[in-house]
Write a protein that holds these residues in place. Structure first.
Motif, PDB file in Angstrom:
ATOM      1  N   GLY A 478       0.820  -1.211   0.000  1.00 42.27           N
ATOM      2  CA  GLY A 478       0.000   0.000   0.000  1.00 42.27           C
ATOM      3  C   GLY A 478       0.854   1.262   0.000  1.00 42.27           C
ATOM      4  N   VAL A 479       1.879   1.243   0.811  1.00 41.81           N
ATOM      5  CA  VAL A 479       2.777   2.406   0.911  1.00 41.81           C
ATOM      6  C   VAL A 479       3.507   2.601  -0.422  1.00 41.81           C
ATOM      7  CG1 VAL A 479       4.779   3.360   2.141  1.00 41.81           C
ATOM      8  CG2 VAL A 479       3.097   1.943   3.365  1.00 41.81           C
ATOM      9  N   PHE A 480       3.979   1.506  -0.960  1.00 42.49           N
ATOM     10  CA  PHE A 480       4.679   1.555  -2.248  1.00 42.49           C
ATOM     11  C   PHE A 480       3.769   2.130  -3.334  1.00 42.49           C
ATOM     12  CE2 PHE A 480       5.113  -0.975  -6.243  1.00 42.49           C
ATOM     13  CZ  PHE A 480       6.281  -0.383  -6.721  1.00 42.49           C
ATOM     14  N   LEU A 481       2.549   1.614  -3.375  1.00 43.67           N
ATOM     15  CA  LEU A 481       1.638   2.039  -4.444  1.00 43.67           C
ATOM     16  C   LEU A 481       1.244   3.502  -4.331  1.00 43.67           C
ATOM     17  CD1 LEU A 481      -0.760  -0.941  -5.139  1.00 43.67           C
ATOM     18  CD2 LEU A 481       0.981   0.046  -6.630  1.00 43.67           C
ATOM     19  N   ALA A 482       1.186   4.003  -3.114  1.00 44.18           N
ATOM     20  CA  ALA A 482       0.823   5.413  -2.932  1.00 44.18           C
ATOM     21  C   ALA A 482       1.793   6.295  -3.722  1.00 44.18           C
ATOM     22  CB  ALA A 482       0.854   5.768  -1.452  1.00 44.18           C
ATOM     23  N   ALA A 483       3.041   5.879  -3.772  1.00 43.83           N
ATOM     24  CA  ALA A 483       4.030   6.670  -4.521  1.00 43.83           C
ATOM     25  C   ALA A 483       4.147   6.220  -5.977  1.00 43.83           C
ATOM     26  CB  ALA A 483       5.394   6.546  -3.841  1.00 43.83           C
ATOM     27  N   ALA A 484       3.994   4.923  -6.209  1.00 44.65           N
ATOM     28  CA  ALA A 484       4.364   4.390  -7.530  1.00 44.65           C
ATOM     29  C   ALA A 484       3.208   4.301  -8.527  1.00 44.65           C
ATOM     30  CB  ALA A 484       4.982   2.999  -7.364  1.00 44.65           C
ATOM     31  N   GLU A 485       1.989   4.315  -8.028  1.00 46.65           N
ATOM     32  CA  GLU A 485       0.867   3.993  -8.925  1.00 46.65           C
ATOM     33  C   GLU A 485       0.741   4.930 -10.134  1.00 46.65           C
ATOM     34  OE1 GLU A 485      -2.718   2.756  -7.051  1.00 46.65           O
ATOM     35  OE2 GLU A 485      -3.867   3.003  -8.900  1.00 46.65           O
ATOM     36  N   PRO A 486       0.887   6.254  -9.966  1.00 45.85           N
ATOM     37  CA  PRO A 486       0.722   7.113 -11.149  1.00 45.85           C
ATOM     38  C   PRO A 486       1.661   6.731 -12.302  1.00 45.85           C
ATOM     39  CG  PRO A 486       0.820   8.434  -9.145  1.00 45.85           C
ATOM     40  CD  PRO A 486       1.121   7.034  -8.749  1.00 45.85           C
ATOM     41  N   ARG A 487       2.905   6.417 -11.957  1.00 48.83           N
ATOM     42  CA  ARG A 487       3.874   6.072 -13.010  1.00 48.83           C
ATOM     43  C   ARG A 487       3.565   4.712 -13.623  1.00 48.83           C
ATOM     44  NH1 ARG A 487       6.298   5.723 -16.882  1.00 48.83           N
ATOM     45  NH2 ARG A 487       8.489   6.171 -17.339  1.00 48.83           N
ATOM     46  N   ILE A 488       3.088   3.789 -12.789  1.00 47.34           N
ATOM     47  CA  ILE A 488       2.729   2.467 -13.332  1.00 47.34           C
ATOM     48  C   ILE A 488       1.563   2.628 -14.313  1.00 47.34           C
ATOM     49  CG2 ILE A 488       1.957   0.117 -12.773  1.00 47.34           C
ATOM     50  CD1 ILE A 488       3.127   0.531  -9.937  1.00 47.34           C
ATOM     51  N   ARG A 489       0.588   3.440 -13.893  1.00 47.11           N
ATOM     52  CA  ARG A 489      -0.573   3.689 -14.771  1.00 47.11           C
ATOM     53  C   ARG A 489      -0.125   4.307 -16.092  1.00 47.11           C
ATOM     54  NH1 ARG A 489      -5.943   3.961 -13.177  1.00 47.11           N
ATOM     55  NH2 ARG A 489      -6.258   3.296 -11.045  1.00 47.11           N
ATOM     56  N   LEU A 490       0.793   5.266 -15.988  1.00 48.22           N
ATOM     57  CA  LEU A 490       1.283   5.946 -17.194  1.00 48.22           C
ATOM     58  C   LEU A 490       1.931   4.941 -18.155  1.00 48.22           C
ATOM     59  CD1 LEU A 490       1.608   8.842 -18.372  1.00 48.22           C
ATOM     60  CD2 LEU A 490       3.905   8.841 -17.402  1.00 48.22           C
ATOM     61  N   THR A 491       2.703   4.018 -17.585  1.00 49.66           N
ATOM     62  CA  THR A 491       3.377   3.005 -18.417  1.00 49.66           C
ATOM     63  C   THR A 491       2.339   2.110 -19.104  1.00 49.66           C
ATOM     64  OG1 THR A 491       5.150   3.038 -16.808  1.00 49.66           O
ATOM     65  CG2 THR A 491       5.190   1.235 -18.372  1.00 49.66           C
ATOM     66  N   MET A 492       1.317   1.731 -18.337  1.00 51.20           N
ATOM     67  CA  MET A 492       0.265   0.884 -18.916  1.00 51.20           C
ATOM     68  C   MET A 492      -0.491   1.648 -20.007  1.00 51.20           C
ATOM     69  SD  MET A 492      -1.044  -0.757 -15.335  1.00 51.20           S
ATOM     70  CE  MET A 492      -2.392  -1.728 -15.954  1.00 51.20           C
ATOM     71  N   GLU A 493      -0.684   2.935 -19.754  1.00 51.10           N
ATOM     72  CA  GLU A 493      -1.390   3.768 -20.722  1.00 51.10           C
ATOM     73  C   GLU A 493      -0.559   3.907 -22.014  1.00 51.10           C
ATOM     74  OE1 GLU A 493      -4.275   4.659 -20.802  1.00 51.10           O
ATOM     75  OE2 GLU A 493      -4.345   6.297 -22.251  1.00 51.10           O
ATOM     76  N   THR A 494       0.743   4.078 -21.837  1.00 57.43           N
ATOM     77  CA  THR A 494       1.637   4.146 -23.013  1.00 57.43           C
ATOM     78  C   THR A 494       1.501   2.873 -23.839  1.00 57.43           C
ATOM     79  OG1 THR A 494       3.180   5.444 -21.703  1.00 57.43           O
ATOM     80  CG2 THR A 494       4.055   4.511 -23.724  1.00 57.43           C
ATOM     81  N   ALA A 495       1.468   1.735 -23.145  1.00 51.00           N
ATOM     82  CA  ALA A 495       1.335   0.452 -23.850  1.00 51.00           C
ATOM     83  C   ALA A 495       0.000   0.398 -24.585  1.00 51.00           C
ATOM     84  CB  ALA A 495       1.442  -0.693 -22.857  1.00 51.00           C
ATOM     85  N   ARG A 496      -1.050   0.807 -23.892  1.00 52.65           N
ATOM     86  CA  ARG A 496      -2.389   0.737 -24.500  1.00 52.65           C
ATOM     87  C   ARG A 496      -2.435   1.582 -25.775  1.00 52.65           C
ATOM     88  NH1 ARG A 496      -6.675   3.320 -25.092  1.00 52.65           N
ATOM     89  NH2 ARG A 496      -5.976   5.153 -23.970  1.00 52.65           N
ATOM     90  N   LYS A 497      -1.813   2.773 -25.687  1.00 49.89           N
ATOM     91  CA  LYS A 497      -1.860   3.684 -26.845  1.00 49.89           C
ATOM     92  C   LYS A 497      -1.064   3.151 -28.040  1.00 49.89           C
ATOM     93  CE  LYS A 497      -1.762   8.126 -24.816  1.00 49.89           C
ATOM     94  NZ  LYS A 497      -1.005   9.153 -24.547  1.00 49.89           N
ATOM     95  N   MET A 498      -0.060   2.353 -27.734  1.00 48.86           N
ATOM     96  CA  MET A 498       0.762   1.849 -28.844  1.00 48.86           C
ATOM     97  C   MET A 498       0.090   0.687 -29.575  1.00 48.86           C
ATOM     98  SD  MET A 498       4.777   2.229 -27.811  1.00 48.86           S
ATOM     99  CE  MET A 498       4.832   1.325 -26.301  1.00 48.86           C
ATOM    100  N   LEU A 499      -0.969   0.163 -28.984  1.00 52.30           N
ATOM    101  CA  LEU A 499      -1.615  -1.007 -29.584  1.00 52.30           C
ATOM    102  C   LEU A 499      -2.665  -0.627 -30.612  1.00 52.30           C
ATOM    103  CD1 LEU A 499      -2.051  -3.393 -26.553  1.00 52.30           C
ATOM    104  CD2 LEU A 499      -0.538  -3.663 -28.511  1.00 52.30           C
ATOM    105  N   GLY A 500      -2.526  -1.188 -31.793  1.00 55.48           N
ATOM    106  CA  GLY A 500      -3.562  -1.062 -32.811  1.00 55.48           C
ATOM    107  C   GLY A 500      -3.600   0.291 -33.494  1.00 55.48           C
TER     108      GLY A 500
END
Ligand SMILES: Cc1cc2nc3c(=O)[nH]c(=O)nc-3n(C[C@H](O)[C@H](O)[C@H](O)COP(=O)(O)OP(=O)(O)OC[C@H]3O[C@@H](n4cnc5c(N)ncnc54)[C@H](O)[C@@H]3O)c2cc1C
Length: 675
Positions: A478-500
Motif C-alpha cells: 500500500g505504501v509503495f503504491l501510494a508513490a508508484a501507482e501514477p507512473r505504473i498507470r502511465l506506463t500501462m497507458e503508453t502500452a495501450r496507446k501503442m496497440l492497434g
C-alpha cells in the motif's frame, strides 16, 4: 522476496517486493548479485531481458583483455600509479579512478577464485602484457572470450546460490519517489516476455535498491560490433532524471559485419590485404595503395592496427594506423563501397616494385613476426601459426577465412561515458546503482581491458554500500503504491496507446530504429561534422516526439520492441545533444572521433580535402571539465560542465582508517548521514 498481486486500472498484476532488484545479467550485474549474496543479503533477484544475452557473454576479440594491477615480476606498481594512468585518459574523476585501481586486485582474484582461467606461471605469477594506453604491463587475458568466461563462472554462482532470475523480463520503466533534489528509485515495471506466453504481461517490482547493469547503448548505432542481443536501456534512467556524463566518448574501430567481431591483435598483425568493391562485389581495388607512399609504410600501419585498435585521431597523421580507419570510413560511408579483408593474399602495392616483403616492415613489426615464428608466405599461414582460435571463431559462425574475404567497417564498440555515479556507484537518483558499461566511469581514453575491471569493481562497491547501508525491507504494498501507482498507470497507458490503430504495422519498430541508427552512425560516431549537428539534434528530438505520439504496433507481442524503441530513441537524442554541446564549446577531435574543422590540417597530403581537423589540447575548456547532461521533470535538457575531481591524496594513516572502519564511517554518501 515476496510475491503478491495488485490491481491497477482493473488489471491484476504480479508485484514482487524485495530489497534489491538487479537489472541485466552481464558480468557486472551478475557480480553485483554474487557480491550481495556474499555479504549476506538474500533478498535479491535479477530481472533480465535475456539470460545469456548482452555483451559480456557474446563479444570478444583476438585476445580479450582484462586490466588489473600488476601482480608479477619486479616492476613496481601501486594502486595510486594505476589510478594515475586511468586518470590520464582525460575527463575521468580521480576518486573513481582510485576506487577502480584499489578494487582491482580484489575483483581480479575473486574471478580467479571462481575459476576464470587467467594464465599464471608455475610460481603463481599472473604475468601481464602491455595494452593500449598502458605504460605498465597490467593486461591479462583468458583468451578471445574472457568476458564470456567471467559470465559463465558468475552465472554458475547465481545458480548454485539459488538467486532468483526473472528471465525474459524487459524492464520498461523505473519508479521513483520525491522531488528533483531528493529523488530516489523505489521500483520498476517490466514486461514478462518469456517464450510460451501468449502475450507479454506487466510485472511490478517494489525494491529498496535497483542495480542497473544494462550495458552499453548498443542499439542506437547502425554500424556496430556490439552483439545483436545487446541494445541498452539508458533511456530508463534518463527518463527519471539520472545524469549522464562523458556521453560524447565512445570507441570505434574495425570489425567484421556478417558476424560481429572485433578485428584487433593478430587479425591485423598478420597483415591482411584490404580491398574494396562496389555494392555488387565488382570493381575490386586495393584502395589503401592510393594513400600510402610505399608498401613498408602501408604494411606497418596495418600491423600496428593490431594493438592500436580503436580509431584515434592522433594516429592519423604521418600515415599512422588510424589513417586506415578513416579510409575504410571514406570507402564505405562516403563512396558507398564495401570493404573486405583478404587473408589469402598479401597486400599488393600499386607499383610491382612495391610488392609486400618482410624486409620492408618497420623493425618492430618484423621482430614481432620473426619472434612468433610467423615469417610465412601468406596472412592466413601467419594467422594459423600465431592464433588458430582466431580462425576457429569465424568458422564457428560460418565464415572460412581460408576461402573467403571478410567484410568489415568502422564500428561502435564501447561507451566510455554513461550514467554518472559517486564512489559507491550510486547515481544522483538515490538507491539507483548503475554498474558495468551503463555506468560511464571512463573519459576520453582508457587502457584496453579497464572496462571489465570497472564493471567488477563497481559491482563490488555498489554491493558493499547496499549491504552496509540500504539493507532494509521494502515498504508494504500500500505504501509503495501510494508513490508508484501514477507512473505504473502511465506506463500501462503508453502500452495501450501503442496497440492497434490504422498505422500499426509489425515493421514500425524496426523502421523507427533504422532511422535513429542511421542518424547516430552518420553524426554521432567516429566522424562528427559541426555543420550537420543542429539538424541531427533537431531531427532526433522530432523523431522522439513522433514515436512517443505515433508508434503503433499490431499486437501486444510487439510491445517489448516498441518500448525498446522509445528508450533508444530518447537515448540517441541525448547522446547527440551532448555531441553538439561539446562542439559548441569548442570541442575538437579526441578520443576515438574526429570533429571536422575547415581551419584544421589535412593529416596526409593525398586524402580528400574534407578530412581537415585539429586535436583537442589539454588546456581547452572541454579538456578541463566534464559535461553532465540530464532531463528535468518537464523533459527539458540540462547541461552542466563540472570540474574534474582530482585523485584523493595518498598516505592514509592506519590508525585513522582502522578507527573509521570500526566505527562504521567508511560507507558514506558524500556530505550525508546514513539512512
Ligand atoms: C567486440 C567487443 C570487444 C570488447 N573487448 C573488450 C576487452 O578486450 N576488454 C574490456 O575491458 N572490454 C571489452 N569490451 C567491452 C566489455 O565487453 C563490455 O563493456 C562489458 O562486457 C559490459 O558488461 P555489462 O555487464 O556492463 O553489460 P552486458 O554484458 O552488455 O549486459 C547487459 C545486460 O543487460 C540486459 N538488459 C539490457 N536492457 C535491459 C532491460 N531493459 N531489461 C532487462 N535487461 C536488460 C541484457 O540482456 C544483458 O543481460 C568489448 C566489447 C565488445 C563489443
Amino acid at each position: 522476496m515476496k510475491e503478491g498481486r495488485i490491481t491497477i486500472a482493473g488489471m491484476k498484476i504480479p508485484l514482487v517486493s524485495l530489497n534489491t532488484l538487479i537489472i541485466g545479467s552481464g558480468a557486472a550485474a551478475l557480480n553485483a548479485a554474487v557480491r550481495l549474496h556474499e555479504r549476506g543479503q538474500r533478498d535479491i533477484a535479477l530481472a533480465t531481458e535475456e539470460f545469456g544475452g548482452g555483451t559480456s557473454n557474446n563479444a570478444g576479440s583476438d585476445k580479450q583483455t582484462y586490466y588489473k594491477l600488476s601482480l608479477a615480476g619486479d616492476r613496481p606498481d601501486s594502486p595510486l600509479e594505476m589510478a594515475r594512468d586511468l586518470f590520464k585518459g582525460g575527463c575521468m574523476h580521480g576518486d573513481i579512478a582510485l576506487c577502480e585501481a584499489q578494487g582491482s586486485a580484489e575483483a581480479f582474484f575473486h574471478l580467479v577464485g571462481l575459476g576464470v582461467p587467467f594464465p599464471h606461471d608455475r610460481f603463481g605469477a599472473y604475468v601481464g602484457y602491455k595494452t593500449d594506453h598502458d605504460p605498465q604491463q597490467r593486461a591479462t587475458s583468458a583468451g578471445p572470450l574472457t568476458s564470456r568466461l567471467m559470465f559463465e563462472r558468475l552465472a554458475d554462482v547465481v545458480k548454485t546460490k539459488d538467486i532468483h532470475v526473472f528471465d525474459g523480463h524487459q524492464v520498461i520503466a523505473l519508479l521513483t519517489e520525491g522531488g528533483e533534489k531528493e529523488k530516489k528509485v523505489i521500483g520498476a515495471v517490466a514486461l514478462d516476455k518469456r517464450k510460451g506466453r501468449r502475450r507479454p504481461a506487466f510485472v511490478v517490482f517494489n525494491a529498496v535498491n535497483i542495480v542497473l547493469g544494462t550495458g552499453g547503448p548498443a542499439g542506437i548505432y547502425q554500424t556496430s560490433v556490439y552483439p545483436e542481443s545487446q541494445t541498452g536501456a539508458h533511456g530508463l534512467a534518463f527518463e527519471i532524471g539520472a545524469i549522464g556524463h562523458n556521453l560524447t566518448e565512445s570507441q570505434y574501430g574495425l570489425a567484421s559485419l556478417k558476424f560481429r567481431w572485433n578485428l584487433s591483435g593478430t587479425y591485423q598483425q598478420v597483415i591482411p590485404r584490404y580491398l574494396s568493391t562496389d555494392r555488387a562485389g565488382r570493381d575490386e581495388r586495393e584502395f589503401l595503395n592510393d594513400y600510402f607512399p610505399d608498401m613498408g609504410t602501408l604494411a606497418t600501419a596495418i600491423f600496428l592496427k593490431g594493438y592500436q585498435w580503436p580509431f584515434d585521431p592522433r594516429k592519423v597523421a604521418g600515415h599512422g594506423s588510424s589513417l586506415i580507419d578513416l579510409l575504410v570510413h571514406q570507402e564505405t560511408v562516403i563512396k558507398g563501397r564495401r570493404v573486405f579483408l583478404d587473408y589469402r593474399r598479401n597486400p599488393a602495392g600499386a607499383d610491382p616494385l612495391q610488392r609486400f616483403s618482410f624486409d620492408r616492415l618497420s623493425p618492430e613489426a618484423f621482430a614481432y613476426l620473426e619472434n612468433s615464428g610467423a615469417l610465412l608466405p601468406t596472412p592466413i599461414e601467419r594467422l594459423i601459426k600465431m592464433n588458430p582460435p582466431a580462425i576457429a571463431v569465424f568458422k564457428d559462425h560460418g565464415i572460412d577465412l581460408e576461402r573467403e574475404n571478410l567484410e568489415i567497417a568502422v564500428c561502435a564498440q564501447h561507451n566510455n561515458g554513461g550514467l554518472k555515479s559517486g564512489i559507491w556507484w550510486e547515481s544522483n537518483i538515490k538507491h539507483l546503482f548503475p554498474v558495468g558499461e551503463v555506468n560511464g566511469t571512463h573519459g576520453v581514453r582508457r587502457p584496453g581491458g579497464s572496462a571489465l575491471n570497472a564493471g567488477q569493481v563497481g559491482a563490488l562497491r555498489a554491493a558493499a554500500f547496499i549491504a552496509g547501508r540500504c539493507a532494509g525491507k521494502p515498504p508494504k504494498a500500500g505504501v509503495f503504491l501510494a508513490a508508484a501507482e501514477p507512473r505504473i498507470r502511465l506506463t500501462m497507458e503508453t502500452a495501450r496507446k501503442m496497440l492497434g490503430g490504422k498505422t500499426a504495422t509489425a515493421a514500425a519498430p524496426a523502421k523507427a530504429a533504422d532511422e535513429f541508427r542511421r542518424r547516430m552512425s552518420a553524426h554521432g560516431a567516429q566522424i562528427r561534422d559541426p555543420r550537420a549537428m543542429d539538424a541531427a539534434v533537431s531531427e532526433a528530438w522530432s523523431q522522439w516526439a513522433k514515436v512517443k505520439r505515433n508508434l503503433k504496433v499490431p499486437g501486444p507481442e510487439f510491445l517489448p520492441q516498441a518500448f525498446k524503441i522509445l528508450d533508444l530513441c530518447l537515448t540517441h537524442a541525448l547522446y547527440l545533444e551532448a555531441i553538439r554541446e561539446y562542439i559548441d564549446k569548442g570541442g575538437r577531435s579526441r578520443g576515438s572521433y574526429l570533429v571536422l574543422d575547415p581551419n584544421g590540417e589535412k593529416p596526409s597530403p593525398r586524402i580528400d580535402d574534407r578530412w581537415t581537423f585539429s586535436l583537442a589540447g589539454p588546456r581547452d575548456f572541454v579538456s578541463r571539465k566534464i559535461l553532465e547532461i540530464s532531463l528535468d521533470e518537464r523533459m527539458n535538457v540540462r547541461k552542466e560542465w563540472v570540474d574534474i575531481r582530482p585523485i584523493p591524496p595518498a598516505g592514509a594513516w592506519f590508525e585513522t582508517v582502522w578507527n573509521d572502519f570500526r566505527n562504521d564511517r567508511i560507507l558514506e554518501r558524500p556530505g550525508e548521514d546514513h539512512d
